[in-house]
Write an enzyme that holds these catalytic residues in place. Sequence first.
Site, PDB file in Angstrom:
ATOM      1  CE  LYS A  91      43.876 -24.078  25.293  1.00 22.53           C
ATOM      2  NZ  LYS A  91      45.086 -24.707  25.902  1.00 22.53           N
ATOM      3  CD  GLU A 136      46.001  -9.187  28.756  1.00 24.64           C
ATOM      4  OE1 GLU A 136      47.002  -8.845  28.082  1.00 24.64           O
ATOM      5  OE2 GLU A 136      46.032  -9.973  29.705  1.00 24.64           O
ATOM      6  CB  CYS A 196      50.725  -9.276  28.568  1.00 28.90           C
ATOM      7  SG  CYS A 196      49.658  -8.984  29.996  1.00 28.90           S
ATOM      8  CD  GLU A 241      54.382  -9.875  24.372  1.00 27.88           C
ATOM      9  OE1 GLU A 241      53.885  -9.483  25.439  1.00 27.88           O
ATOM     10  OE2 GLU A 241      53.722 -10.506  23.517  1.00 27.88           O
TER      11      GLU A 241
END
Length: 356
Positions: free
Chosen positions: A47, A123, A157, A254
């Site tokens: 996906k 992750e 990331c 973040e």
Amino acid sequence: MDGPYQGMSLYEPYGVTGAIIPWNFPMAMFMMKVGPALAAGNTMVVKPAEQTPLTALYLAALAKEAGLPDGALNVVPGFGPTAGAAIASHMDINKLGFTGSTEVGKIVMEAAAKSNLKPVTLELGGKSPVIICEDADLDVAVDIVNLALFFNMGQCCTAGSRIFVQDTIYDAFVAKAVEKAKKRVVGDPFKPEVEDGPQVDETQFKRILEYIESGKAEGAKLLTGGCAVGNKGYYIEPTIFGDVQDDMKIAREEIFGPVMSVLKFKTLDEAIKRANNTAYGLAAAIVSNDIDVANRFTRSVRAGTVWINCYHVYDHSLPFGGYKTSGFGREQGLHSIHSHMQLKAIITPLKDSPWL
């Protein structure tokens, strides 16, 4: 084995596996998930992120053209709460890989646990520290942090978003970093001279600007940037905050955008302690000409990837993944192949062996 038996360890594919991939590196993420899964003998359902479905569909078309059997690779575009949830909770999908935010990673893991207890590789997010020691070459250090944070408009990331600079070189470093950031060219990414394109969509664009306002409100010093570029599209100036404190929102959360936080430290012990004072543990870096200092940092920081005098260097032979809420499991390298296989033990009696 102990006694008249022969033992064998056998790796077997899971069968049907799934992957939910993000929008920031749609081609690379597709390859990182699909390649090891197929190489290990599995089939896969992917996906892609709703923002970037076309890359996955095109790659699947190329795979079919190359001769991959029907059903070996399947792409299901859609939204997370529907298509993503269906994959995470599907009783016939036996292994799942997810790359994305920590918040959604927890939802994916819960769905996997509540369905068939499928193993999950996660992750997730990061708030990676970069330590600049007083013995570092300032020009080299500035180049490294410039790449660490502004690469892909900060939508990475592993972005080095917390820059810890030793107090004796702080002012000189900040001056050079600001000068470098001001020279970055923002605009149409198809033009060769452009270094920074737009953020992915309006939602991310507004979120980044809100973080910038938060930095101002909490007392961080805006050294450069901080504004949208133009009145069309989702472009944001490369932004640097100085005098950032560990408890500020821009230093804890973040941002996933071109916003650099520069913090001051005195000793290596202090830098290590503050670098580890985060929920995340995806990556870290140190810039120093003293290998003993660098080695001490690499063994002290709780992060899955640590760079010495470089940043954003990856290779398919090296494992990649995080500590703490940055996830678990490893992608790339032999670890990724093994993560897509189950390990079976087979025991056979030995009759009349001359060695027993």
